[in-house]
Design an enzyme around this catalytic site. Structure first.
Site, PDB file in Angstrom:
ATOM      1  N   ALA A   1      -7.691 -43.636  34.061  1.00  0.00           N
ATOM      2  CA  ALA A   1      -8.271 -45.001  33.401  1.00  0.00           C
ATOM      3  C   ALA A   1      -8.520 -45.697  34.160  1.00  0.00           C
ATOM      4  O   ALA A   1     -10.094 -46.746  34.747  1.00  0.00           O
ATOM      5  CB  ALA A   1      -7.311 -44.889  32.593  1.00  0.00           C
ATOM      6  N   ALA A   2      -7.558 -46.526  35.298  1.00  0.00           N
ATOM      7  CA  ALA A   2      -7.650 -47.936  36.229  1.00  0.00           C
ATOM      8  C   ALA A   2      -9.162 -47.456  36.847  1.00  0.00           C
ATOM      9  O   ALA A   2      -9.975 -48.137  37.734  1.00  0.00           O
ATOM     10  CB  ALA A   2      -6.658 -47.850  36.654  1.00  0.00           C
TER      11      ALA A   2
ATOM     12  N   ARG B   1     -22.047 -49.856  37.739  1.00  0.00           N
ATOM     13  CA  ARG B   1     -22.985 -50.281  36.955  1.00  0.00           C
ATOM     14  C   ARG B   1     -23.553 -52.238  38.250  1.00  0.00           C
ATOM     15  O   ARG B   1     -24.618 -52.438  37.995  1.00  0.00           O
ATOM     16  CB  ARG B   1     -22.116 -51.184  35.492  1.00  0.00           C
ATOM     17  CG  ARG B   1     -22.537 -49.584  34.848  1.00  0.00           C
ATOM     18  CD  ARG B   1     -21.630 -50.468  33.938  1.00  0.00           C
ATOM     19  NE  ARG B   1     -21.277 -48.734  33.100  1.00  0.00           N
ATOM     20  CZ  ARG B   1     -19.550 -48.646  32.595  1.00  0.00           C
ATOM     21  NH1 ARG B   1     -18.469 -49.549  33.056  1.00  0.00           N
ATOM     22  NH2 ARG B   1     -18.882 -47.688  32.791  1.00  0.00           N
TER      23      ARG B   1
ATOM     24  N   CYS C   1      -3.371 -40.578  26.525  1.00  0.00           N
ATOM     25  CA  CYS C   1      -2.559 -41.076  25.127  1.00  0.00           C
ATOM     26  C   CYS C   1      -2.741 -40.202  23.992  1.00  0.00           C
ATOM     27  O   CYS C   1      -1.998 -40.039  23.290  1.00  0.00           O
ATOM     28  CB  CYS C   1      -3.243 -42.115  24.705  1.00  0.00           C
ATOM     29  SG  CYS C   1      -3.394 -43.737  26.266  1.00  0.00           S
TER      30      CYS C   1
ATOM     31  N   TYR D   1      -8.291 -60.901   2.579  1.00  0.00           N
ATOM     32  CA  TYR D   1      -7.651 -60.265   1.178  1.00  0.00           C
ATOM     33  C   TYR D   1      -8.360 -60.291  -0.221  1.00  0.00           C
ATOM     34  O   TYR D   1      -9.240 -59.701  -0.322  1.00  0.00           O
ATOM     35  CB  TYR D   1      -6.875 -61.490   0.471  1.00  0.00           C
ATOM     36  CG  TYR D   1      -6.481 -61.456  -1.003  1.00  0.00           C
ATOM     37  CD1 TYR D   1      -5.477 -59.604  -1.056  1.00  0.00           C
ATOM     38  CD2 TYR D   1      -7.204 -61.584  -1.735  1.00  0.00           C
ATOM     39  CE1 TYR D   1      -4.668 -59.981  -1.781  1.00  0.00           C
ATOM     40  CE2 TYR D   1      -6.467 -61.549  -2.707  1.00  0.00           C
ATOM     41  CZ  TYR D   1      -5.996 -60.397  -3.267  1.00  0.00           C
ATOM     42  OH  TYR D   1      -5.103 -59.961  -4.678  1.00  0.00           O
TER      43      TYR D   1
HETATM   44  C1  FAD Z   1       2.051 -39.044  26.212  1.00  0.00           C
HETATM   45  C2  FAD Z   1       1.712 -40.884  26.739  1.00  0.00           C
HETATM   46  C3  FAD Z   1       0.586 -41.072  24.913  1.00  0.00           C
HETATM   47  C4  FAD Z   1       0.536 -42.248  25.852  1.00  0.00           C
HETATM   48  N1  FAD Z   1       0.013 -42.922  24.981  1.00  0.00           N
HETATM   49  C5  FAD Z   1      -0.327 -44.116  25.114  1.00  0.00           C
HETATM   50  C6  FAD Z   1      -0.994 -45.302  23.593  1.00  0.00           C
HETATM   51  O1  FAD Z   1      -0.777 -44.245  22.388  1.00  0.00           O
HETATM   52  N2  FAD Z   1      -1.881 -46.473  24.237  1.00  0.00           N
HETATM   53  C7  FAD Z   1      -1.976 -46.828  25.451  1.00  0.00           C
HETATM   54  O2  FAD Z   1      -2.251 -47.890  25.761  1.00  0.00           O
HETATM   55  N3  FAD Z   1      -1.032 -46.068  26.198  1.00  0.00           N
HETATM   56  C8  FAD Z   1      -0.796 -44.949  26.306  1.00  0.00           C
HETATM   57  N4  FAD Z   1      -0.098 -44.184  27.429  1.00  0.00           N
HETATM   58  C9  FAD Z   1      -0.689 -44.648  28.897  1.00  0.00           C
HETATM   59  C10 FAD Z   1      -1.557 -44.239  29.797  1.00  0.00           C
HETATM   60  O3  FAD Z   1      -1.910 -43.199  29.332  1.00  0.00           O
HETATM   61  C11 FAD Z   1      -1.236 -44.930  30.529  1.00  0.00           C
HETATM   62  O4  FAD Z   1      -0.841 -46.176  30.783  1.00  0.00           O
HETATM   63  C12 FAD Z   1      -2.737 -44.793  31.840  1.00  0.00           C
HETATM   64  O5  FAD Z   1      -3.599 -43.426  31.516  1.00  0.00           O
HETATM   65  C13 FAD Z   1      -2.563 -45.333  33.190  1.00  0.00           C
HETATM   66  O6  FAD Z   1      -3.456 -45.252  33.648  1.00  0.00           O
HETATM   67  P1  FAD Z   1      -3.475 -45.267  35.270  1.00  0.00           P
HETATM   68  O7  FAD Z   1      -5.432 -44.802  35.182  1.00  0.00           O
HETATM   69  O8  FAD Z   1      -3.312 -46.502  35.685  1.00  0.00           O
HETATM   70  O9  FAD Z   1      -3.054 -44.060  35.759  1.00  0.00           O
HETATM   71  P2  FAD Z   1      -2.603 -42.353  35.464  1.00  0.00           P
HETATM   72  O10 FAD Z   1      -3.566 -41.805  34.106  1.00  0.00           O
HETATM   73  O11 FAD Z   1      -1.478 -41.971  35.498  1.00  0.00           O
HETATM   74  O12 FAD Z   1      -3.626 -42.074  36.535  1.00  0.00           O
HETATM   75  C14 FAD Z   1      -3.292 -42.169  38.030  1.00  0.00           C
HETATM   76  C15 FAD Z   1      -4.298 -41.121  38.411  1.00  0.00           C
HETATM   77  O13 FAD Z   1      -4.223 -40.915  39.653  1.00  0.00           O
HETATM   78  C16 FAD Z   1      -4.167 -39.872  40.539  1.00  0.00           C
HETATM   79  N5  FAD Z   1      -3.344 -39.959  41.139  1.00  0.00           N
HETATM   80  C17 FAD Z   1      -1.939 -41.034  41.529  1.00  0.00           C
HETATM   81  N6  FAD Z   1      -1.638 -40.695  43.662  1.00  0.00           N
HETATM   82  C18 FAD Z   1      -2.483 -40.446  44.116  1.00  0.00           C
HETATM   83  C19 FAD Z   1      -2.878 -40.152  46.205  1.00  0.00           C
HETATM   84  N7  FAD Z   1      -2.391 -40.484  46.399  1.00  0.00           N
HETATM   85  N8  FAD Z   1      -3.718 -39.644  46.125  1.00  0.00           N
HETATM   86  C20 FAD Z   1      -5.202 -39.111  44.453  1.00  0.00           C
HETATM   87  N9  FAD Z   1      -4.632 -39.240  43.905  1.00  0.00           N
HETATM   88  C21 FAD Z   1      -3.455 -39.562  43.230  1.00  0.00           C
HETATM   89  C22 FAD Z   1      -2.828 -39.103  39.549  1.00  0.00           C
HETATM   90  O14 FAD Z   1      -2.673 -37.797  39.701  1.00  0.00           O
HETATM   91  C23 FAD Z   1      -4.051 -39.893  38.149  1.00  0.00           C
HETATM   92  O15 FAD Z   1      -4.677 -39.040  37.842  1.00  0.00           O
HETATM   93  C24 FAD Z   1       0.819 -42.729  26.660  1.00  0.00           C
HETATM   94  C25 FAD Z   1       1.114 -42.636  28.390  1.00  0.00           C
HETATM   95  C26 FAD Z   1       1.294 -41.021  28.487  1.00  0.00           C
HETATM   96  C27 FAD Z   1       1.854 -39.942  29.332  1.00  0.00           C
END
Ligand code: FAD
Length: 480
Positions: A20-21, A31, A54, A439
């Site tokens: 995501a981030a 872009r 999620c 409402y």
């Molecule tokens: C079951 C579940 C349900 C969820 N439900 C919700 C919800 O309903 N609403 C909500 O807002 N949030 C929800 N979340 C949380 C949400 O998924 C996370 O907050 C979001 O994915 C964070 O995004 P991110 O990019 O920060 O990290 P991540 O999604 O964890 O992505 C980080 C990525 O970095 C990669 N990475 C890490 N270290 C390295 C490295 N050294 N080298 C290369 N790659 C690396 C990992 O493999 C991973 O793919 C949920 C999470 C889970 C697990």
């Protein structure tokens, strides 16, 4: 060091983490600036990019049929947009002084260095794994990634037994309990706290507890899992606490996450009290002009308490990525902070929270009044009206809204957004009572449940002010 001079005119952005981030940042930077100005290299150690963790509970539960539906953008799609995405490649070292990262091919072990002009860290969070015997036994699953979700589905397809134990009753544990109920399992949720959903006050968590029991889920509170017991075939057969054993054909762990910042820590980047990277409002790592970080690996400012917190939510991660990409691309954007809004559900029970719980408010020294009201999702006479409980915290004297929690059926979750906006705007509960909310009988009573709570909170704040002798305000004291 000007790395672009060494490589020619193009700057190079390196992104670590492809979900995501990270990919929001990469896409937004692309872009803003074309490939002839900015080269973008992204490293992802897993099999997937831009996926919705999620959605995993709904995929496991069968509401979402295919894993691919949870993937917003594939590696090929990112590459088609001019991002040099290197899958199954883990960054294992950041050389801050040399402006380069060391990357390792996860499958072959081959390593190489990649230099950067700008670096984005988006490494996410890692699930807490209990340090106890049997935690790694087959049949015990986390649900952090799509690979985890697939492994769990494979186990469900393989096991003949129908007993599932979920360890942890945060929102992921609660959502996984629903998924397993939908799959026809007998579900037991074992939780360290007395009530599920520790992001709520215990009195509101109690409502979730009762509703889950009403769904046939066995709730075990105040219980620490001490080991996972395995059978002769090595597979999980039960989960043990100090006092009891709970038979299990499958175990799902949902006991929280920590920021994945081991790389950052080794590189000497600044971490906060919760282990997350510290950034400024532009999401730039403090003290580092050309390094940004966002998503689950950072701490965020809580706008209500004024303190830094770690909140792992996809909604923040996407916004962080957008802000980072804009800034990296030469524009200007900021992420001011959060008010702590989160929603989830277990079957038809919706659970919502924003702002401070009682204990958060006490911890930061705020005095407050609380009210809890019962209302309905629709006008009482309209078919399908369902009960809804709203709890509201307002600051003593000022009446400033501090937090709202809602538990109920349809419409409970997204109602909390009214309070999230009010918190962001710094509104008092009195100002909230005049909000011009929509409402009609199918959607709410004429006084929306959130406004009913606000009216009651106004009365309580006023009564406390009238009764006050001018000495220190006496908000509810901690129970011992
Ligand atoms: C079951 C579940 C349900 C969820 N439900 C919700 C919800 O309903 N609403 C909500 O807002 N949030 C929800 N979340 C949380 C949400 O998924 C996370 O907050 C979001 O994915 C964070 O995004 P991110 O990019 O920060 O990290 P991540 O999604 O964890 O992505 C980080 C990525 O970095 C990669 N990475 C890490 N270290 C390295 C490295 N050294 N080298 C290369 N790659 C690396 C990992 O493999 C991973 O793919 C949920 C999470 C889970 C697990």
């Amino acid at each position: 060091m000007d790395m672009s001079a060494a490589r020619g005119a193009r700057e190079r952005l390196v992104v670590v983490g492809g979900d995501a981030a990270g990919m929001s940042a990469a896409s937004q930077a692309r872009r803003m600036r074309g490939p002839d100005e900015l080269e973008i290299v992204a490293f992802e150690r897993g099999h997937f990019t831009s996926y919705s963790a999620c959605g995993i509970p709904y995929w496991v539960g069968g509401d979402v049929e295919e894993r691919e539906q949870l993937i917003a953008r594939t590696p090929e799609e990112h590459r088609g947009r001019g991002i040099d995405l290197r899958m199954r490649t883990e960054v294992v070292e950041i050389d801050v002084a040399g402006q380069r990262v060391r990357a390792r091919d996860v499958d072959t072990g081959a390593e190489s260095w990649a230099s950067y002009d700008k670096l984005v860290l988006a490494t996410g969070a890692r699930p807490i794994r209990p340090d106890m015997p049997g935690a790694d036994a087959p049949g015990v699953h986390g649900v952090q990634s799509l690979d985890d979700g697939q492994a769990l589905l494979d186990t469900l397809a393989r096991t003949r037994g129908r007993r599932a134990v979920v360890v942890g009753a945060g929102y992921i544990g609660v959502e996984m309990a629903e998924a397993l109920i939908n799959r026809g399992y007998e579900v037991t949720v074992v939780n360290r706290g007395s009530e599920p959903m520790a992001t709520l006050d215990p009195d509101m968590g109690r409502l979730v507890h009762e509703a889950m029991e009403g769904l046939g889920i066995t709730m075990v509170g105040n219980a620490e899992v001490t080991k996972v017991l395995t059978g002769e075939d090595g597979w999980v057969r039960a989960v043990a606490t100090e006092d009891a054993e709970f038979p299990a054909d499958v175990v799902v762990l949902g006991i929280g996450v920590r920021p994945e910042t081991s790389l950052a820590a080794a590189a000497g980047l600044p971490l906060g009290a919760h282990g997350g990277l510290l950034t400024d409002l532009a999401m730039r790592v403090r003290g580092h002009e050309n390094i940004w970080a966002g998503g689950d690996c950072v701490e965020v400012l809580d706008l209500v308490s004024g303190q830094e917190r770690h909140i792992a939510l996809g909604t923040h991660a996407n916004k962080h990525g957008q802000v980072i990409g804009t800034n990296v691309g030469g524009g200007y954007a900021t992420f001011p902070g959060v008010v702590g809004t989160a929603v989830s559900k277990v079957c038809d029970l919706e659970i919502a929270r924003t702002g401070l719980r009682e204990k958060d408010a006490r911890r930061v020294g705020l005095r407050f009044e609380t009210v809890t009201i019962e209302s309905t999702s629709r006008a009482g006479y309209y078919p399908g009206a369902a009960p809804m409980t709203v709890k509201m915290l307002a600051e003593r004297r000022t009446g400033r809204l501090l937090g709202v929690q809602i538990v109920g059926r349809e419409g409970a979750a997204k109602r909390v957004d009214i309070a999230a906006v009010a918190l962001t705007a710094g509104m008092t509960v009195e100002q909230m009572t005049a909000l011009d909310l929509g409402y009609a009988p199918p959607f709410s009573p004429v006084w929306d449940p959130v406004l009913v709570a606000a009216r009651k909170a106004v009365a309580k704040v006023r009564a406390a002010a009238d009764g006050s002798s001018g000495g220190p305000a006496g908000g509810p004291m901690p129970t011992r």
